[in-house]
Write a protein that holds these residues in place. Sequence first.
Motif, PDB file in Angstrom:
ATOM      1  N   ASP A  70       0.591  -1.280  -0.145  1.00 20.08           N
ATOM      2  CA  ASP A  70       0.065   0.055   0.019  1.00 20.08           C
ATOM      3  C   ASP A  70       0.907   1.359  -0.009  1.00 20.08           C
ATOM      4  O   ASP A  70       0.389   2.505  -0.266  1.00 20.08           O
ATOM      5  N   VAL A  71       2.043   1.141   0.068  1.00 23.38           N
ATOM      6  CA  VAL A  71       2.888   2.252   0.020  1.00 23.38           C
ATOM      7  C   VAL A  71       3.099   2.716  -1.421  1.00 23.38           C
ATOM      8  O   VAL A  71       3.613   1.977  -2.505  1.00 23.38           O
ATOM      9  N   ILE A  72       3.093   3.919  -1.616  1.00 23.19           N
ATOM     10  CA  ILE A  72       3.286   4.632  -2.987  1.00 23.19           C
ATOM     11  C   ILE A  72       4.815   5.028  -2.914  1.00 23.19           C
ATOM     12  O   ILE A  72       5.269   4.875  -4.023  1.00 23.19           O
ATOM     13  N   THR A  73       4.989   6.035  -2.066  1.00 23.31           N
ATOM     14  CA  THR A  73       6.463   6.529  -2.092  1.00 23.31           C
ATOM     15  C   THR A  73       7.110   6.745  -0.606  1.00 23.31           C
ATOM     16  O   THR A  73       6.020   7.048   0.218  1.00 23.31           O
ATOM     17  N   VAL A  74       8.242   6.644  -0.404  1.00 20.90           N
ATOM     18  CA  VAL A  74       8.781   7.018   0.900  1.00 20.90           C
ATOM     19  C   VAL A  74       9.965   8.056   0.558  1.00 20.90           C
ATOM     20  O   VAL A  74      10.791   7.945  -0.352  1.00 20.90           O
ATOM     21  N   THR A  75       9.891   9.022   1.407  1.00 23.03           N
ATOM     22  CA  THR A  75      10.571  10.174   1.096  1.00 23.03           C
ATOM     23  C   THR A  75      11.441  10.531   2.619  1.00 23.03           C
ATOM     24  O   THR A  75      10.830  10.637   3.624  1.00 23.03           O
ATOM     25  N   ASP A  76      12.891  10.313   2.628  1.00 20.01           N
ATOM     26  CA  ASP A  76      13.690  10.748   3.684  1.00 20.01           C
ATOM     27  C   ASP A  76      13.938  12.175   3.735  1.00 20.01           C
ATOM     28  O   ASP A  76      14.649  12.560   2.859  1.00 20.01           O
ATOM     29  N   PHE A  77      13.797  13.045   4.656  1.00 20.68           N
ATOM     30  CA  PHE A  77      14.341  14.480   4.596  1.00 20.68           C
ATOM     31  C   PHE A  77      15.101  14.669   5.219  1.00 20.68           C
ATOM     32  O   PHE A  77      15.672  15.995   5.475  1.00 20.68           O
ATOM     33  N   THR A  78      16.048  13.834   5.750  1.00 16.77           N
ATOM     34  CA  THR A  78      17.550  14.026   6.381  1.00 16.77           C
ATOM     35  C   THR A  78      18.320  15.008   5.818  1.00 16.77           C
ATOM     36  O   THR A  78      19.083  15.706   6.162  1.00 16.77           O
ATOM     37  N   LYS A  79      18.440  14.608   4.442  1.00 18.68           N
ATOM     38  CA  LYS A  79      19.301  15.504   3.624  1.00 18.68           C
ATOM     39  C   LYS A  79      18.593  16.180   2.533  1.00 18.68           C
ATOM     40  O   LYS A  79      19.449  16.799   1.655  1.00 18.68           O
ATOM     41  N   LYS A  80      17.211  16.605   2.757  1.00 17.37           N
ATOM     42  CA  LYS A  80      16.526  17.217   1.773  1.00 17.37           C
ATOM     43  C   LYS A  80      16.065  18.587   2.367  1.00 17.37           C
ATOM     44  O   LYS A  80      15.933  18.720   3.723  1.00 17.37           O
ATOM     45  N   GLU A  81      16.005  19.731   1.507  1.00 21.08           N
ATOM     46  CA  GLU A  81      15.601  20.999   1.922  1.00 21.08           C
ATOM     47  C   GLU A  81      14.001  20.546   2.163  1.00 21.08           C
ATOM     48  O   GLU A  81      13.269  20.124   1.521  1.00 21.08           O
ATOM     49  N   HIS A  82      13.619  21.254   3.427  1.00 17.07           N
ATOM     50  CA  HIS A  82      12.208  20.972   3.757  1.00 17.07           C
ATOM     51  C   HIS A  82      11.968  21.759   4.771  1.00 17.07           C
ATOM     52  O   HIS A  82      12.370  22.248   5.551  1.00 17.07           O
ATOM     53  N   THR A  83      10.517  22.054   5.012  1.00 11.03           N
ATOM     54  CA  THR A  83       9.923  22.783   6.191  1.00 11.03           C
ATOM     55  C   THR A  83       9.370  21.660   6.977  1.00 11.03           C
ATOM     56  O   THR A  83       8.406  21.004   6.607  1.00 11.03           O
ATOM     57  N   GLU A  84       9.272  21.900   8.303  1.00 12.89           N
ATOM     58  CA  GLU A  84       8.793  21.210   9.370  1.00 12.89           C
ATOM     59  C   GLU A  84       8.020  21.681  10.431  1.00 12.89           C
ATOM     60  O   GLU A  84       8.391  22.965  10.641  1.00 12.89           O
ATOM     61  N   ARG A  85       7.074  21.498  10.998  1.00  6.68           N
ATOM     62  CA  ARG A  85       6.207  22.377  11.790  1.00  6.68           C
ATOM     63  C   ARG A  85       5.596  21.305  12.728  1.00  6.68           C
ATOM     64  O   ARG A  85       5.141  20.130  12.447  1.00  6.68           O
ATOM     65  N   GLU A  86       5.225  21.702  14.079  1.00  5.59           N
ATOM     66  CA  GLU A  86       4.399  21.048  15.076  1.00  5.59           C
ATOM     67  C   GLU A  86       3.255  22.041  15.629  1.00  5.59           C
ATOM     68  O   GLU A  86       3.676  22.928  15.615  1.00  5.59           O
ATOM     69  N   LEU A  87       2.184  21.273  15.683  1.00  4.85           N
ATOM     70  CA  LEU A  87       1.209  22.339  16.645  1.00  4.85           C
ATOM     71  C   LEU A  87       1.160  21.756  18.079  1.00  4.85           C
ATOM     72  O   LEU A  87       1.019  20.440  18.149  1.00  4.85           O
ATOM     73  N   ILE A  88       0.889  22.816  19.009  1.00  2.00           N
ATOM     74  CA  ILE A  88       0.508  22.264  20.278  1.00  2.00           C
ATOM     75  C   ILE A  88      -0.543  22.985  20.983  1.00  2.00           C
ATOM     76  O   ILE A  88      -0.888  24.243  20.559  1.00  2.00           O
ATOM     77  N   LEU A  89      -1.165  22.605  21.767  1.00  2.00           N
ATOM     78  CA  LEU A  89      -2.236  23.246  22.400  1.00  2.00           C
ATOM     79  C   LEU A  89      -1.744  22.834  24.021  1.00  2.00           C
ATOM     80  O   LEU A  89      -1.295  21.985  24.589  1.00  2.00           O
ATOM     81  N   VAL A  90      -1.754  23.982  24.642  1.00  2.00           N
ATOM     82  CA  VAL A  90      -1.356  24.151  26.058  1.00  2.00           C
ATOM     83  C   VAL A  90      -1.945  24.920  27.078  1.00  2.00           C
ATOM     84  O   VAL A  90      -2.557  25.864  26.558  1.00  2.00           O
ATOM     85  N   LYS A  91      -2.569  23.992  27.954  1.00  2.00           N
ATOM     86  CA  LYS A  91      -3.425  24.703  28.936  1.00  2.00           C
ATOM     87  C   LYS A  91      -2.534  25.212  30.103  1.00  2.00           C
ATOM     88  O   LYS A  91      -1.885  24.437  30.727  1.00  2.00           O
ATOM     89  N   VAL A  92      -2.564  26.628  30.422  1.00  2.00           N
ATOM     90  CA  VAL A  92      -1.815  27.138  31.499  1.00  2.00           C
ATOM     91  C   VAL A  92      -2.683  27.779  32.561  1.00  2.00           C
ATOM     92  O   VAL A  92      -3.740  28.102  32.203  1.00  2.00           O
TER      93      VAL A  92
END
Length: 157
Positions: A70-92
């Motif tokens: 079922d896998v179409i493609t696999v991409t390793d970002f280790t040596k590629k230019e890429h943008t990473e993001r993470e979303l957090i919700l924090v209760k303070v």
Amino acid sequence: MKHTISVLVENKFGVLARIAGLFSARGYNIASLAVSETLDPDISYMTIVVEAEDEKILEQIKKQLNKLIDVITVTDFTKKEHTERELILVKVNYSSKDKVKLESIFNKYLGKIIQHKGDSAIIEAVGEQAQIKQLLQELSQFGIKELIRTGRVAMAH
């Protein structure tokens, strides 16, 4: 070392379980996993952050993923230019006197108060992992009651 891999897969029942099983059967730890549909509802995009000590292990992971039907493609970002993001919700802990202080923190990060009720506020923030870590350090002065993280998502340039 943590590596970010994207996997384009057919959006079918059991695909996620097979991929997770591949990692667990070989003793690899998934540090983060984010999955969603693409523009095509028959295809899903997975961003997997995996612990791999060396290139041989990473290559083995990619080869094993590519063997899954079922896998179409696999991409390793280790040596590629890429943008990473993470979303957090924090209760303070929150009081009206904290508003100005929180807003000054948000001027440095992509964050905002999305709800406040009583003595707490829920904050939403998006950023690279290092930014999220710094934001959480700054928010700790208010007292973090709860934290939810999406895990990393990534896209090649």
